[in-house]
Motif scaffolding. Sequence first.
Motif, short mmCIF file in Angstrom:
data_model
loop_
_atom_site.label_atom_id
_atom_site.label_comp_id
_atom_site.label_asym_id
_atom_site.label_seq_id
_atom_site.Cartn_x
_atom_site.Cartn_y
_atom_site.Cartn_z
N PHE A 105 0.65 -1.04 -0.03
CA PHE A 105 -0.18 -0.02 0.09
C PHE A 105 1.07 1.36 0.05
O PHE A 105 0.44 2.33 -0.62
N GLU A 106 1.96 1.32 0.57
CA GLU A 106 2.96 2.26 0.54
C GLU A 106 3.44 2.68 -0.79
O GLU A 106 3.72 3.68 -1.48
N ALA A 107 3.68 1.24 -1.58
CA ALA A 107 3.96 1.64 -2.96
C ALA A 107 3.17 1.97 -3.89
O ALA A 107 3.09 2.89 -4.74
N LEU A 108 1.93 1.53 -3.49
CA LEU A 108 0.53 2.16 -4.33
C LEU A 108 0.27 3.71 -3.97
O LEU A 108 0.31 4.43 -5.00
N ALA A 109 0.54 4.18 -2.74
CA ALA A 109 0.56 5.54 -2.56
C ALA A 109 1.59 6.45 -3.42
O ALA A 109 1.11 7.54 -3.85
N ASP A 110 2.68 5.94 -3.28
CA ASP A 110 4.08 6.36 -4.03
C ASP A 110 3.56 6.71 -5.56
O ASP A 110 3.92 7.55 -5.96
N HIS A 111 3.16 5.41 -6.05
CA HIS A 111 2.90 5.23 -7.53
C HIS A 111 1.75 6.39 -8.00
O HIS A 111 1.88 7.17 -8.91
N ILE A 112 0.67 6.38 -6.92
CA ILE A 112 -0.25 7.46 -7.25
C ILE A 112 0.15 8.90 -7.22
O ILE A 112 -0.30 9.84 -7.86
N ALA A 113 0.83 9.02 -6.25
CA ALA A 113 1.82 10.66 -5.99
C ALA A 113 2.30 10.79 -7.34
O ALA A 113 2.28 12.10 -7.74
#
Length: 270
Positions: A105-113
């Motif tokens: 989920f941290e990787a997901l948030a970084d990707h969306i950012a």
Amino acid sequence: MESLALIEKWPVTTAAAAVVRADGAVAGTHGPLGHRFPLASVTKPLAAYAALVAYEEGAVELDEPAGPEGSTVRHLLAHTSGLAYDEHRAVSAPGERRTYSNAGFEALADHIARATGIPFERYLHQAVLEPLGMTSTTLEGSAAKDGVSTAADLALFAAEVQSPRLLDPRTVLTAMTVVHPGLDGLLPGYGRQRPNDWGLGFEIRDAKSPHWTGSSSSPRTFGHFGQSGTFLWIDPDAGAACVALTDRAFGPWAIEAWPPFTDAVLAELR
């Protein structure tokens, strides 16, 4: 609802609960609805909803690369990216098994950012929290576990998921549908589940046993619980959702107290 008063018997200092029907009507509340509690992993459904807004806005695609090699946004949302629980390293190939992953989920948030050019905590605020009037909810770190909110705010979110305004209802249906069926995996606190079914950011009950929902919860029930002693479930068959937030870490007390509480809520709804 009289059943909500059962939270007073829980071995916690502070607790709040709310039940919201599918039409958005609040069926009952108990406890300090405005008290802010750390959500732990109940943060994940909020983060997932923001990711789905990004998908509908065209900022990301569910099947575009994200996370470790071979992984996609969909893999990250469904805990099948292969990333470890709390480390940004792959422990399996994407789609091979269900590895519950905060790192995912941290990787997901970084990707969306990166895709939106907006820090994820701000994107979550703009895409989900502000439109729903969740004024007491903040993300103060990891998109996997560092949300803080109130029972009143999460009741607004529960109403949204049941009758979506921010997303196309078909997108929410996809989120509550099993992704990569048949994969086994560990459900934190409850051991190995065969299978360990998840949708997009939401855990799906199906026939899991033991489980944090009730024995009378429908197999279609979906939601999340958090290690801070919090949970949110939505039971489409019951036409209702329930939020419970506490200030005591998840443990044997919750395993014992939560299922009969949910069964009492469902019985009263019927």
